[in-house]
Design an enzyme around this catalytic site. Sequence first.
Site, short mmCIF file in Angstrom:
data_model
loop_
_atom_site.label_atom_id
_atom_site.label_comp_id
_atom_site.label_asym_id
_atom_site.label_seq_id
_atom_site.Cartn_x
_atom_site.Cartn_y
_atom_site.Cartn_z
N PRO A 154 -32.28 29.19 -64.12
CA PRO A 154 -31.32 30.24 -63.77
C PRO A 154 -31.65 30.89 -62.43
CG PRO A 154 -32.25 30.54 -65.97
CD PRO A 154 -33.08 29.53 -65.27
N GLU A 155 -30.71 30.83 -61.51
CA GLU A 155 -30.83 31.51 -60.23
C GLU A 155 -29.71 32.54 -60.18
OE1 GLU A 155 -31.08 28.63 -57.04
OE2 GLU A 155 -32.01 27.16 -58.34
#
Length: 291
Positions: A2-3
């Site tokens: 997850p960014e």
Amino acid sequence: MPELPEVEVTRRKLAPALVSRTIAAVRAAKAGSFFLTAPTVLRRRLPGCRVAALERRGKYLLARLEGGSTLLLHLGMTGQLFVEGNHSPRLLSSTARASLAPEEQAGFTPDRHTHLVLEFTDGGPQVFFRDVRKFGRVALLPPGEGLERIEKLGPDALQATGALLFAATRGKRVAIKTLLLDQAVLAGVGNIYADEALFGARIRPARPAGRLTRKQCDLLAAQVVRVLRRGIETGGSSISDFVAPDGSLGRYQDERMVYARTGEPCRVCGTTIRRLVLGSRSAHFCPRCQK
DNA sequence: ACCGCACCCTGAGCGC
DNA sequence: TGCGCTCAGGGTGCGG
């Protein structure tokens, strides 16, 4: 992984299931590095708290609670925040997936990787925080109290500008790719979007940051913003673990130009995409398109 | 100050 | 079949 886009998609889809609801009970696993605030403290302090807003800073989610406390959530690498009733095969190990028929996968039951469960006073859907590798983090900040790691964050990467990148890169010999991953420079960029932005700006990931021209900084900042916005629009990158709070998968992985495409042809020129290691992270690039 | 790297953690994939 | 190894990587912290 997850960014910023995956965290923002999570925020948007989790907010309706969290905001304006009052926590009734908390089920939390035993203490460990995952919990910056001990589970015993969470169980004691959270019940009775009503969620006022769900915000994002870089890759962090901040649930603002009435009364001034903040529940901080970080997805780490394999974190999954989702709402009860929204199941996905992504919430099962591959062996569990293989042994179950699709119709048997309709309901999710908290497993050994589900470290936090929030129950609400309305008796409605619970919120689960699952994280296989436990690189995620949970913290409860009392009113008026910050957290050093949040305060050290640079501006949100959606606000990236050439001026900012130019200033941040002067005199730096680190690879530009490594600098983009520094959350104190820009908050929210991770491995996937750093590689994609560098491809868009036609800059090699290994290029020493200080050797970028002002023009290249402008271009790179614009590409950072572009790939992050596109990531949000497509629901994020569901390459390995990411699943949104409603059980949906993102589609950005279908648009990748370089990330994890080692050995495959460049979508622009056909040259074989190469991989190298920078700052113990893999970087992917097209040797012809990127100079 | 800067920068490289070990560490945290677990499952997938692979060679034997 | 199953064991042991390697790899993945966001973020922190340490050592040179």
